[in-house]
Design a protein around this motif. Sequence first.
Motif, PDB file in Angstrom:
ATOM      1  N   HIS A 164      -0.377   5.824   8.131  1.00 55.32           N
ATOM      2  CA  HIS A 164      -1.839   5.895   8.191  1.00 55.32           C
ATOM      3  C   HIS A 164      -2.517   4.975   7.174  1.00 55.32           C
ATOM      4  N   ALA A 165      -1.905   4.739   6.032  1.00 54.60           N
ATOM      5  CA  ALA A 165      -2.530   3.899   5.000  1.00 54.60           C
ATOM      6  C   ALA A 165      -1.967   2.480   4.961  1.00 54.60           C
ATOM      7  N   ASP A 166      -1.167   2.113   5.950  1.00 52.67           N
ATOM      8  CA  ASP A 166      -0.695   0.729   6.031  1.00 52.67           C
ATOM      9  C   ASP A 166      -1.881  -0.145   6.464  1.00 52.67           C
ATOM     10  N   PRO A 167      -2.343  -1.051   5.592  1.00 47.89           N
ATOM     11  CA  PRO A 167      -3.557  -1.809   5.896  1.00 47.89           C
ATOM     12  C   PRO A 167      -3.394  -2.827   7.024  1.00 47.89           C
ATOM     13  N   THR A 168      -2.150  -3.051   7.494  1.00 44.33           N
ATOM     14  CA  THR A 168      -1.932  -4.061   8.536  1.00 44.33           C
ATOM     15  C   THR A 168      -1.698  -3.439   9.909  1.00 44.33           C
ATOM     16  N   ASN A 169      -1.866  -2.145  10.043  1.00 41.32           N
ATOM     17  CA  ASN A 169      -1.729  -1.519  11.366  1.00 41.32           C
ATOM     18  C   ASN A 169      -2.686  -2.164  12.364  1.00 41.32           C
ATOM     19  N   GLY A 170      -2.176  -2.479  13.532  1.00 46.97           N
ATOM     20  CA  GLY A 170      -3.017  -3.062  14.572  1.00 46.97           C
ATOM     21  C   GLY A 170      -3.150  -4.570  14.503  1.00 46.97           C
ATOM     22  N   PHE A 171      -2.646  -5.207  13.441  1.00 45.50           N
ATOM     23  CA  PHE A 171      -2.707  -6.661  13.329  1.00 45.50           C
ATOM     24  C   PHE A 171      -1.666  -7.293  14.266  1.00 45.50           C
ATOM     25  N   LYS A 172      -1.897  -8.525  14.678  1.00 47.69           N
ATOM     26  CA  LYS A 172      -0.852  -9.237  15.405  1.00 47.69           C
ATOM     27  C   LYS A 172       0.285  -9.554  14.428  1.00 47.69           C
ATOM     28  N   LYS A 173       1.483  -9.776  14.955  1.00 51.69           N
ATOM     29  CA  LYS A 173       2.682  -9.881  14.127  1.00 51.69           C
ATOM     30  C   LYS A 173       2.575 -10.941  13.043  1.00 51.69           C
ATOM     31  N   SER A 174       1.950 -12.059  13.372  1.00 53.33           N
ATOM     32  CA  SER A 174       1.886 -13.150  12.395  1.00 53.33           C
ATOM     33  C   SER A 174       1.008 -12.803  11.188  1.00 53.33           C
ATOM     34  N   LEU A 175       0.183 -11.760  11.312  1.00 57.53           N
ATOM     35  CA  LEU A 175      -0.691 -11.349  10.207  1.00 57.53           C
ATOM     36  C   LEU A 175      -0.190 -10.110   9.479  1.00 57.53           C
ATOM     37  N   GLN A 176       0.809  -9.439  10.035  1.00 62.64           N
ATOM     38  CA  GLN A 176       1.230  -8.168   9.451  1.00 62.64           C
ATOM     39  C   GLN A 176       1.912  -8.340   8.098  1.00 62.64           C
ATOM     40  N   GLY A 177       2.770  -9.330   7.975  1.00 70.27           N
ATOM     41  CA  GLY A 177       3.494  -9.523   6.727  1.00 70.27           C
ATOM     42  C   GLY A 177       4.366  -8.319   6.417  1.00 70.27           C
ATOM     43  N   ASP A 178       4.616  -8.114   5.135  1.00 70.55           N
ATOM     44  CA  ASP A 178       5.435  -6.982   4.700  1.00 70.55           C
ATOM     45  C   ASP A 178       4.813  -6.368   3.446  1.00 70.55           C
ATOM     46  N   PRO A 179       3.678  -5.666   3.612  1.00 72.73           N
ATOM     47  CA  PRO A 179       3.005  -5.102   2.439  1.00 72.73           C
ATOM     48  C   PRO A 179       3.904  -4.099   1.715  1.00 72.73           C
ATOM     49  N   GLY A 180       3.781  -4.073   0.401  1.00 71.53           N
ATOM     50  CA  GLY A 180       4.627  -3.214  -0.418  1.00 71.53           C
ATOM     51  C   GLY A 180       3.817  -2.289  -1.322  1.00 71.53           C
ATOM     52  N   PRO A 181       4.409  -1.803  -2.399  1.00 69.28           N
ATOM     53  CA  PRO A 181       3.743  -0.829  -3.284  1.00 69.28           C
ATOM     54  C   PRO A 181       2.399  -1.295  -3.829  1.00 69.28           C
ATOM     55  N   LYS A 182       2.268  -2.587  -4.104  1.00 71.61           N
ATOM     56  CA  LYS A 182       0.986  -3.077  -4.617  1.00 71.61           C
ATOM     57  C   LYS A 182      -0.128  -2.859  -3.604  1.00 71.61           C
ATOM     58  N   GLU A 183       0.206  -3.004  -2.317  1.00 68.47           N
ATOM     59  CA  GLU A 183      -0.771  -2.809  -1.238  1.00 68.47           C
ATOM     60  C   GLU A 183      -0.825  -1.352  -0.785  1.00 68.47           C
ATOM     61  N   GLY A 184      -0.016  -0.504  -1.421  1.00 68.47           N
ATOM     62  CA  GLY A 184      -0.021   0.915  -1.084  1.00 68.47           C
ATOM     63  C   GLY A 184       0.935   1.294   0.022  1.00 68.47           C
ATOM     64  N   VAL A 185       1.947   0.477   0.292  1.00 68.33           N
ATOM     65  CA  VAL A 185       2.921   0.774   1.338  1.00 68.33           C
ATOM     66  C   VAL A 185       4.293   0.949   0.685  1.00 68.33           C
ATOM     67  N   VAL A 186       4.912   2.109   0.921  1.00 70.21           N
ATOM     68  CA  VAL A 186       6.174   2.414   0.246  1.00 70.21           C
ATOM     69  C   VAL A 186       7.231   2.854   1.245  1.00 70.21           C
ATOM     70  N   ASN A 187       8.473   2.582   0.890  1.00 75.64           N
ATOM     71  CA  ASN A 187       9.639   3.025   1.661  1.00 75.64           C
ATOM     72  C   ASN A 187      10.746   3.350   0.667  1.00 75.64           C
ATOM     73  N   GLY A 188      10.920   4.627   0.400  1.00 78.01           N
ATOM     74  CA  GLY A 188      11.925   5.061  -0.557  1.00 78.01           C
ATOM     75  C   GLY A 188      11.322   5.430  -1.897  1.00 78.01           C
ATOM     76  N   PRO A 189      12.050   6.217  -2.687  1.00 82.05           N
ATOM     77  CA  PRO A 189      11.547   6.711  -3.979  1.00 82.05           C
ATOM     78  C   PRO A 189      11.192   5.614  -4.973  1.00 82.05           C
ATOM     79  N   THR A 190      11.949   4.515  -4.978  1.00 84.38           N
ATOM     80  CA  THR A 190      11.652   3.443  -5.946  1.00 84.38           C
ATOM     81  C   THR A 190      10.288   2.824  -5.665  1.00 84.38           C
ATOM     82  N   ASP A 191      10.031   2.534  -4.398  1.00 85.92           N
ATOM     83  CA  ASP A 191       8.711   2.039  -3.999  1.00 85.92           C
ATOM     84  C   ASP A 191       7.622   3.048  -4.358  1.00 85.92           C
ATOM     85  N   ALA A 192       7.899   4.317  -4.072  1.00 90.16           N
ATOM     86  CA  ALA A 192       6.909   5.368  -4.293  1.00 90.16           C
ATOM     87  C   ALA A 192       6.517   5.434  -5.765  1.00 90.16           C
ATOM     88  N   ARG A 193       7.510   5.366  -6.622  1.00 88.71           N
ATOM     89  CA  ARG A 193       7.252   5.404  -8.073  1.00 88.71           C
ATOM     90  C   ARG A 193       6.408   4.196  -8.497  1.00 88.71           C
TER      91      ARG A 193
END
Length: 428
Positions: A164-193
């Motif tokens: 729900h908080a992934d800021p690239t939801n609905g974007f076309k693939k070339s714009l989605q990129g791979d947002p991470g913890p700085k952008e508020g997107v996490v996968n796993g405890p290390t990212d979450a921390r």
Amino acid sequence: MRKNILLLFFLSISVFVYSQKKYLQCGQILDIENEKFLLEKTIVVANDSIADILDGFIDPVAENDTIIDLRTKTILPGFIDMHVHLENSPSKKSYIERFTWNESDIAFRAYKNGKKTLLAGFTTVRDLGGTGVNTSLRNAINNGTVEGPRIYSAGKAIGSTGGHADPTNGFKKSLQGDPGPKEGVVNGPTDARKAVRQRYKEGADLIKVTATGGVLSLAKSGTNPQFTLEELKTIVKTADDYKMMVAAHAHGDEGMQRAVLAGVKTIEHATFMSDTTMILMKAKGTYLVPTLTAAVAVTEYAKQDGFYPDVVVPKALNVGPQIKRTFELAHRRNLNIAFGTDAGVFPHGENAKEFQLMIDGGMTIMEAIKCATIINANLLGNPKIGRIEKGAFADIIAVDENPMLNNKTLENVIFVMKNGEIYKNESK
């Protein structure tokens, strides 16, 4: 000698300004804690706080003090909304604006929305997710650059990839990129921390996590769990280390249970909450923030052709009626309930509509007012807001009628003071 004279002159001016007091002559003050009215009182305001509450209509002592005549009005503490998004406003253009608006554009709108909120009698809000402009707006208000409510900011909400908080939801693939913890997107405890620590670095006051899918995001599910229990526990533990509360957006029951088990302080929305989750929330002391006004609004907007993208419409139509039923049951079960509206999903400044919906769900008006004042103040850990008493911040509002007899009067606040400054006075 000349320097000494100038120094004395400026000191005398500063003493004059500092000593100026405001005398609010009040017809009746709602003593929320004791559930009674205090009749014919004078609130003495010095600087940003309540210096005294006196019997009768007292005139000022010093020549430079001022009188505010509220002798025919009902006085309450400024309201507290635990769930707003000051950067947002409902519009058919909302989704395209993510591509066309700069942060400066968002900042001007956030300021306007904050001012509307303040003038509606909400002197404190918890902003649960934006671009980071919400934190900057908080700072601008605190340092007197602009006018607005006292803000507790979550900065950017934390979600998972595609969540729900992934800021690239609905974007076309070339714009989605791979947002991470700085952008508020996490996968796993290390990212979450790392994401929690990033929010702390950016100056957030608390953490917002999207434990399940959401209604307005461009994703199919509005209810599926989107974090593992381990990820949520890491977020809560890291936030605890930094003395930050965690609020969890949650519509679906499984994600809600994981968030409660992880130790979040508030569950936002809680649309499909089960009996089991209610029992768990009571045991853990978790608060429900129901956001009833937003639920009603999204249902109505979804009926307008083209207001939301097609993927959003069925989710929006499903949520409104269900949140009402959940709230009714939660109130009957005596869950801890805080006042929060999700303003931004509906127009800012209409926050007080939540009172009527809470009453429709079984609350008394006194219970609803308690949620918007002392309960929210205690939840925020700030004993100087949400109450009218000596030593509290001078966050004071007035309405024309007795809200116990006509709760709709709360939707037309005619006087607003925050931190001792008057922002609205239509009492005449």
